[in-house]
Motif scaffolding. Structure first.
Motif, mmCIF file in Angstrom:
data_model
loop_
_atom_site.group_PDB
_atom_site.id
_atom_site.type_symbol
_atom_site.label_atom_id
_atom_site.label_comp_id
_atom_site.label_asym_id
_atom_site.label_seq_id
_atom_site.Cartn_x
_atom_site.Cartn_y
_atom_site.Cartn_z
ATOM 1 N N UNK A 155 0.843 -1.186 0.000
ATOM 2 C CA UNK A 155 0.000 0.000 0.000
ATOM 3 C C UNK A 155 0.888 1.249 0.000
ATOM 4 N N UNK A 156 1.036 1.905 -1.150
ATOM 5 C CA UNK A 156 1.837 3.128 -1.186
ATOM 6 C C UNK A 156 1.072 4.296 -0.560
ATOM 7 N N UNK A 157 1.786 5.142 0.138
ATOM 8 C CA UNK A 157 1.210 6.332 0.753
ATOM 9 C C UNK A 157 1.374 7.491 -0.222
ATOM 10 N N UNK A 158 0.286 8.000 -0.735
ATOM 11 C CA UNK A 158 0.321 9.094 -1.695
ATOM 12 C C UNK A 158 0.144 10.457 -1.030
ATOM 13 N N UNK A 159 -0.244 10.484 0.249
ATOM 14 C CA UNK A 159 -0.552 11.739 0.935
ATOM 15 C C UNK A 159 0.566 12.160 1.880
ATOM 16 N N UNK A 160 1.030 11.253 2.712
ATOM 17 C CA UNK A 160 2.088 11.553 3.663
ATOM 18 C C UNK A 160 1.610 12.355 4.859
ATOM 19 N N UNK A 161 2.567 12.656 5.729
ATOM 20 C CA UNK A 161 2.292 13.430 6.941
ATOM 21 C C UNK A 161 3.419 14.431 7.144
ATOM 22 N N UNK A 162 3.062 15.638 7.532
ATOM 23 C CA UNK A 162 4.076 16.616 7.909
ATOM 24 C C UNK A 162 4.456 16.347 9.359
ATOM 25 N N UNK A 163 5.732 16.094 9.574
ATOM 26 C CA UNK A 163 6.230 15.767 10.909
ATOM 27 C C UNK A 163 7.490 16.567 11.198
ATOM 28 N N UNK A 164 7.775 16.716 12.474
ATOM 29 C CA UNK A 164 8.902 17.544 12.903
ATOM 30 C C UNK A 164 10.261 16.997 12.480
ATOM 31 N N UNK A 165 10.417 15.662 12.523
ATOM 32 C CA UNK A 165 11.747 15.098 12.286
ATOM 33 C C UNK A 165 11.641 13.642 11.866
#
Length: 81
Positions: free
Chosen positions: A15-25
Motif C-alpha cells: 500500500x503506497x502512501x500518496x498523501x504523507x504526513x508533515x512531521x517535525x523530524x
C-alpha cells in the motif's frame, strides 16, 4: 515541516502512501511507523504460521529513509510457552 510517506506491506499486499504526513523530524516519523506495525498485525492475522509487516518511510524526494518490520510467528505444540 518535512513531509514523510509511509508505505506499508502486510505480507500479501503493498500500500503506497500518496498523501504523507508533515512531521517535525525523522525521529517523529520513526515513532509513527512503529505505532502502525502492531495495528497492521492486529488487522491482518496470518492464514498460516508466519507473516511479516513492513513500513517503509520515504522523504519528500522519494528516498526511503527508514524501514521497520514486525514478524508474527505462530508455533503450535511448544512446551516453552
Amino acid at each position: 515541516m518535512p513531509r514523510f510517506f509511509f508505505d506499508t506491506y502486510d505480507g500479501e499486499r503493498f500500500f503506497p502512501d500518496e498523501v504523507g504526513m508533515e512531521l517535525e523530524s525523522i525521529e517523529t516519523a520513526k515513532t509513527e511507523g512503529q505505532k502502525a506495525l502492531p495495528d497492521m498485525a492486529k488487522d491482518a492475522l496470518p492464514d498460516g504460521n508466519f507473516r511479516s509487516f513492513v513500513v517503509s518511510v520515504r522523504d519528500e524526494s522519494g528516498q526511503v529513509v527508514l524501514r521497520m518490520a514486525l514478524s508474527l510467528v505462530v508455533e503450535v505444540g511448544c512446551a516453552d510457552a
